[in-house]
Design an enzyme around this catalytic site. Sequence first.
Site, PDB file in Angstrom:
ATOM      1  N   GLU A 188       0.830  -1.207   0.000  1.00  0.00           N
ATOM      2  CA  GLU A 188       0.000   0.000   0.000  1.00  0.00           C
ATOM      3  C   GLU A 188       0.867   1.261   0.000  1.00  0.00           C
ATOM      4  OE1 GLU A 188      -4.200  -0.574   1.042  1.00  0.00           O
ATOM      5  OE2 GLU A 188      -3.322  -0.970   3.026  1.00  0.00           O
ATOM      6  N   GLU A 207      -4.717  -8.905   2.895  1.00  0.00           N
ATOM      7  CA  GLU A 207      -5.733  -8.570   3.887  1.00  0.00           C
ATOM      8  C   GLU A 207      -6.945  -9.493   3.861  1.00  0.00           C
ATOM      9  OE1 GLU A 207      -3.180  -4.962   3.649  1.00  0.00           O
ATOM     10  OE2 GLU A 207      -3.938  -6.456   2.233  1.00  0.00           O
TER      11      GLU A 207
END
Length: 266
Positions: free
Chosen positions: A120, A140
């Site tokens: 990210e 995730e």
Amino acid sequence: MGGTEHLTVRREGATLVLTLDRPEARNALSLPMLVGLHDGWAEADADDTIRSIVLTGAGGAFCAGMDLKALAGDGMAGEGYRDRLRADPDLHWKAMLRHHRPRKPVIAAVEGYCVAGGTEILQGTDIRVAGESAVFGLFEVRRGLFPIGGSTVRLPRQIPRTHALEMLLTGRPYTAREAAAIGLIAHVVPDGTALDKALDIAERVNACAPLAVEAVKASVYETAEMTETDGLAAELTRGWPVFDTADAKEGARAFAEKRPPVYKRA
């Protein structure tokens, strides 16, 4: 020059090098690391002698994402930095480049794991280099979590949507070669040389006129979601003033005189 126990800061000429420095945890994000990143971006923005930034990790890893032990309730290192978060509740998002874009080009030098929060943060950088054995991915969904660092928005804008959705929905790891093939990174180099390559790119950036470099970067991001007509108009607004700078005149003189230009950010 700033830094914390989990984020080191050093200068390489006109390049600010920020190193995620928690190798025993594969540089998993911690409060000291986030505070150090936030302050590093701010330092680069404020100091006109800095022309580029390189972001890398210590100990053969880039960043393995959030500290999941802390998320599970075991406490996060650096509790003494809580006052910084209370003073600026947005600090962690600025640190991760979700809510802040540095004026200067940011070059990522990736070795080893660059997963979850690491991938990210990567999406907030401008140019990306990785060692052959680097591993990327957004894990995730495999852990019942959501990649809230910006990936559901940014990733489909940076790589083809089908690849972005596969990465987001399967949570599988990607090799450096796979990441390069889908456009997530620009260069794959031998292991242990990503930082050298990133610094070489930074030097090429540093040799260019800084006002022009910053204006070009700003224009690329400003116009990304505009129509072509609106984007071209915005480009002229951003670009024309560059031609009136002393740096532009110096570039023309240096070309005519067949010598390297000396830019003074003016």
